[in-house]
Write a protein that holds these residues in place. Structure first.
Motif, PDB file in Angstrom:
ATOM      1  N   LYS A   1       0.820  -1.206   0.000  1.00 46.19           N
ATOM      2  CA  LYS A   1       0.000   0.000   0.000  1.00 46.19           C
ATOM      3  C   LYS A   1       0.859   1.263   0.000  1.00 46.19           C
ATOM      4  O   LYS A   1       2.012   1.242   0.419  1.00 46.19           O
ATOM      5  CB  LYS A   1      -0.903   0.026   1.235  1.00 46.19           C
ATOM      6  CG  LYS A   1      -2.156  -0.830   1.147  1.00 46.19           C
ATOM      7  CD  LYS A   1      -2.980  -0.686   2.412  1.00 46.19           C
ATOM      8  CE  LYS A   1      -4.297  -1.470   2.330  1.00 46.19           C
ATOM      9  NZ  LYS A   1      -5.069  -1.370   3.578  1.00 46.19           N
TER      10      LYS A   1
ATOM     11  N   ASP B   1      -9.568  -0.937  -2.962  1.00 43.08           N
ATOM     12  CA  ASP B   1      -9.411  -1.425  -4.334  1.00 43.08           C
ATOM     13  C   ASP B   1      -9.228  -2.942  -4.307  1.00 43.08           C
ATOM     14  O   ASP B   1      -9.176  -3.558  -3.249  1.00 43.08           O
ATOM     15  CB  ASP B   1      -8.267  -0.714  -5.062  1.00 43.08           C
ATOM     16  CG  ASP B   1      -6.880  -1.130  -4.567  1.00 43.08           C
ATOM     17  OD1 ASP B   1      -6.782  -2.058  -3.729  1.00 43.08           O
ATOM     18  OD2 ASP B   1      -5.879  -0.534  -5.010  1.00 43.08           O
TER      19      ASP B   1
ATOM     20  N   PHE C   1      -5.466  -4.175  -2.888  1.00 40.68           N
ATOM     21  CA  PHE C   1      -5.045  -3.851  -1.533  1.00 40.68           C
ATOM     22  C   PHE C   1      -6.154  -3.860  -0.495  1.00 40.68           C
ATOM     23  O   PHE C   1      -5.883  -3.861   0.706  1.00 40.68           O
ATOM     24  CB  PHE C   1      -4.383  -2.469  -1.514  1.00 40.68           C
ATOM     25  CG  PHE C   1      -3.063  -2.407  -2.225  1.00 40.68           C
ATOM     26  CD1 PHE C   1      -1.970  -3.098  -1.725  1.00 40.68           C
ATOM     27  CD2 PHE C   1      -2.908  -1.662  -3.381  1.00 40.68           C
ATOM     28  CE1 PHE C   1      -0.750  -3.045  -2.372  1.00 40.68           C
ATOM     29  CE2 PHE C   1      -1.688  -1.601  -4.034  1.00 40.68           C
ATOM     30  CZ  PHE C   1      -0.605  -2.302  -3.532  1.00 40.68           C
TER      31      PHE C   1
ATOM     32  N   PRO D   1      -4.759   2.359  -0.646  1.00 35.13           N
ATOM     33  CA  PRO D   1      -4.780   1.627  -1.915  1.00 35.13           C
ATOM     34  C   PRO D   1      -4.678   2.576  -3.109  1.00 35.13           C
ATOM     35  O   PRO D   1      -4.528   3.794  -2.960  1.00 35.13           O
ATOM     36  CB  PRO D   1      -6.147   0.933  -1.869  1.00 35.13           C
ATOM     37  CG  PRO D   1      -7.003   1.890  -1.099  1.00 35.13           C
ATOM     38  CD  PRO D   1      -6.102   2.514  -0.067  1.00 35.13           C
ATOM     39  N   THR D   2      -4.806   2.002  -4.308  1.00 29.96           N
ATOM     40  CA  THR D   2      -4.670   2.804  -5.526  1.00 29.96           C
ATOM     41  C   THR D   2      -5.892   3.655  -5.827  1.00 29.96           C
ATOM     42  O   THR D   2      -5.869   4.469  -6.742  1.00 29.96           O
ATOM     43  CB  THR D   2      -4.401   1.885  -6.734  1.00 29.96           C
ATOM     44  OG1 THR D   2      -5.482   0.949  -6.854  1.00 29.96           O
ATOM     45  CG2 THR D   2      -3.101   1.120  -6.554  1.00 29.96           C
TER      46      THR D   2
ATOM     47  N   PRO E   1       1.664   3.687  -3.783  1.00 35.93           N
ATOM     48  CA  PRO E   1       1.533   2.223  -3.770  1.00 35.93           C
ATOM     49  C   PRO E   1       2.545   1.570  -4.710  1.00 35.93           C
ATOM     50  O   PRO E   1       2.963   2.156  -5.708  1.00 35.93           O
ATOM     51  CB  PRO E   1       0.099   1.992  -4.257  1.00 35.93           C
ATOM     52  CG  PRO E   1      -0.612   3.270  -3.959  1.00 35.93           C
ATOM     53  CD  PRO E   1       0.405   4.349  -4.156  1.00 35.93           C
TER      54      PRO E   1
ATOM     55  N   THR F   1      -0.901  -8.958  -1.327  1.00 42.20           N
ATOM     56  CA  THR F   1      -0.384  -7.612  -1.070  1.00 42.20           C
ATOM     57  C   THR F   1      -0.483  -7.323   0.427  1.00 42.20           C
ATOM     58  O   THR F   1      -1.178  -8.012   1.160  1.00 42.20           O
ATOM     59  CB  THR F   1      -1.178  -6.551  -1.845  1.00 42.20           C
ATOM     60  OG1 THR F   1      -2.547  -6.585  -1.395  1.00 42.20           O
ATOM     61  CG2 THR F   1      -1.114  -6.792  -3.338  1.00 42.20           C
TER      62      THR F   1
END
Length: 467
Positions: free
Chosen positions: A192, A315, A318, A344-345, A375, A404
């Motif tokens: 992350k 997401d 993550f 997260p993204t 990330p 992850t």
């Protein structure tokens, strides 16, 4: 070397050398390698503790017959030369977070109990580092010459600013691929993003909460916190989590006992600062400005997914964002709260800064962004990730998949990397064994031995790739 022969040699090495492995871990744990920037000096950029631990790790590697170098106290390395200068890297760190409160065992000694090693750094990261270093020595003892050079990197500033990696990478090329034994098995292909911030309230020279302190590090759920309040009533009562102590006729001390935990796993801890805040609000303590600040703090600290301050998001790689309040203090008539978010993204660090600033601004507070890491993702299908995964599955007989994490490791700092063990969080451990960054940090000797087997196989598999 055939599989049966290799397995026998691994078992033989463990039988003959495990006492030495534990002694090496013990030697490093006994060095309190907590960063002390106020004591920095040439060759000791992070203070005497990290410098001493780094030098000792290099001594251990040199005694194994590896070529070692100290990079000005920022980082060190030990090389196992191969047929080419192309490097496969392993990286771990010699610095640790402060011991903090709540220990029942000596934090800077290794206690051996019921098959576990207890002490600060046994898990994060001195124990795993020594196991991985011995995996490199295993292959040296076999007399092999690998196609690639193995470079073992020893860092000294992983827990705070990562200035060790920055300094090293300015002077040396990255390995073609590296892994760090500083996370969980089977293999992590992404980390992350990381956001740290400092939230400062408006000045409150007229206040009831004279002092508030809590936590030992921004990236750890605080296990203890306290507040000294200006109040002359004796009506305040303690709770299961709060101790009330009268200091004099005008002042009362509140002490909260929570549970420390790593910032990437806040659900495993109990935030002691939040306990203090809840008590203050429940007992209507503080001026209106203080109460407004405490309500903001409650919204921030009571919801580790960020939903209390408009940060909730997730997401597919993550999962959800996390955020914790790590430390609190009173400075210059202001309350100062640090925060650590793993994101997260689906959100950016800049968006976190903007949202926190907007929410804090409603109570007259300001937010300073003190650390920002985007990330980090590597394809789980890449040959290097599959090599690590294959080694893990062969050693354990499992059919595990890569994953992850919320924590940040050295892997993200390099061109190509992964975090790789040694934790197996699905294995039940005794209640008296603590987690990384918490009191009574510990790790199973059986788990370390399993990690050794996995790392030996991993080095062999990486050497068969076209790097």
């Amino acid at each position: 070397m055939k599989q049966a022969e290799l397995t026998a040699k691994i078992d033989e090495y463990l039988e003959q050398n495990w006492g030495t492995v534990v002694d090496d871990i013990r030697t490093l744990v006994e060095i309190p390698s907590v960063e002390e920037p106020e004591l920095a000096a040439p060759g000791k950029p992070f203070g005497p503790g990290p410098a001493a631990a780094l030098e000792k790790a290099l001594d251990i590697a040199a005694d194994m017959g590896f070529e070692t170098a100290n990079v000005d106290g920022f980082m060190g390395y030990a090389d196992f030369p191969g047929k080419s200068e192309t490097q496969v890297g392993i990286i771990g760190h010699m610095d640790v977070v402060p011991a903090g409160p709540g220990w029942t065992f000596p934090p800077f000694k290794v206690t051996e109990k019921d098959g576990y090693l207890i002490g600060r750094g046994t898990l994060d990261d001195k124990g795993p580092v020594m196991v991985a270093l011995h995996a490199m020595k295993f292959w040296k003892d076999q007399g092999v010459e690998f196609p690639y050079t193995i470079r073992f990197l020893f860092g000294a500033n992983e827990e705070t600013d990562l200035r060790d990696v920055e300094y090293y990478r300015e002077r040396f090329a990255d390995p073609a691929f590296l892994f760090t034994p500083d996370a969980e098995f089977p293999v992590c292909y992404g980390e992350k993003g990381g956001y740290n911030g400092t939230i400062t309230s408006e000045p409150m020279p007229e206040r009831m909460v004279l002092e508030m302190t809590g936590g030992v590090a921004t990236n750890a759920v605080p296990g203890e916190a306290q507040a000294i309040i200006l109040i002359n009533t004796d009506d305040l009562k303690g709770t299961d989590d709060i101790t009330v102590e009268r200091l004099d006729e005008d002042r009362v001390r509140l002490f909260a006992q929570g549970k420390s935990a790593h910032a990437s796993m806040p659900e495993t801890g109990v935030n002691a600062i939040a306990l203090i805040i809840d008590y203050l609000l429940e007992n209507n303590i503080g001026t209106q400005k203080e109460q407004d600040w405490f309500k903001f703090e409650k919204a921030l600290l009571d919801h580790t997914d960020g939903s209390g301050v408009g940060l909730a998001t997730a997401d597919k790689d993550f999962g959800p964002l996390t955020i914790i309040g790590g430390t609190v203090a009173t400075e210059n008539d202001c309350f100062v709260q640090t925060v650590d978010s793993r994101y997260p993204t689906s959100i950016s660090g800049e968006e976190i800064q903007a949202i926190l600033s907007e929410q804090a601004g409603k109570v007259g507070a300001s937010v300073e962004n003190t650390m920002l890491l985007p990330p980090f993702l590597v394809s789980p299908e890449s040959p290097v990730i599959q090599a690590l995964l294959s080694a893990y599955n062969e050693a354990t007989g499992q059919n595990a998949k890569p994953f992850t994490i919320g924590g940040g490791t050295y892997a993200r700092e390099f061109t190509s990397g992964a975090s790789f063990g040694p934790e197996m969080p699905w294995i039940e451990i005794p209640e008296w064994v603590g987690a990384m960054h918490g009191p009574d940090e510990g790790i199973s000797e059986d788990l370390l031995k399993e990690a050794f087997r996995i790392y030996v196989l991993t080095l062999d598999k990486l050497m068969q790739l076209d790097l």
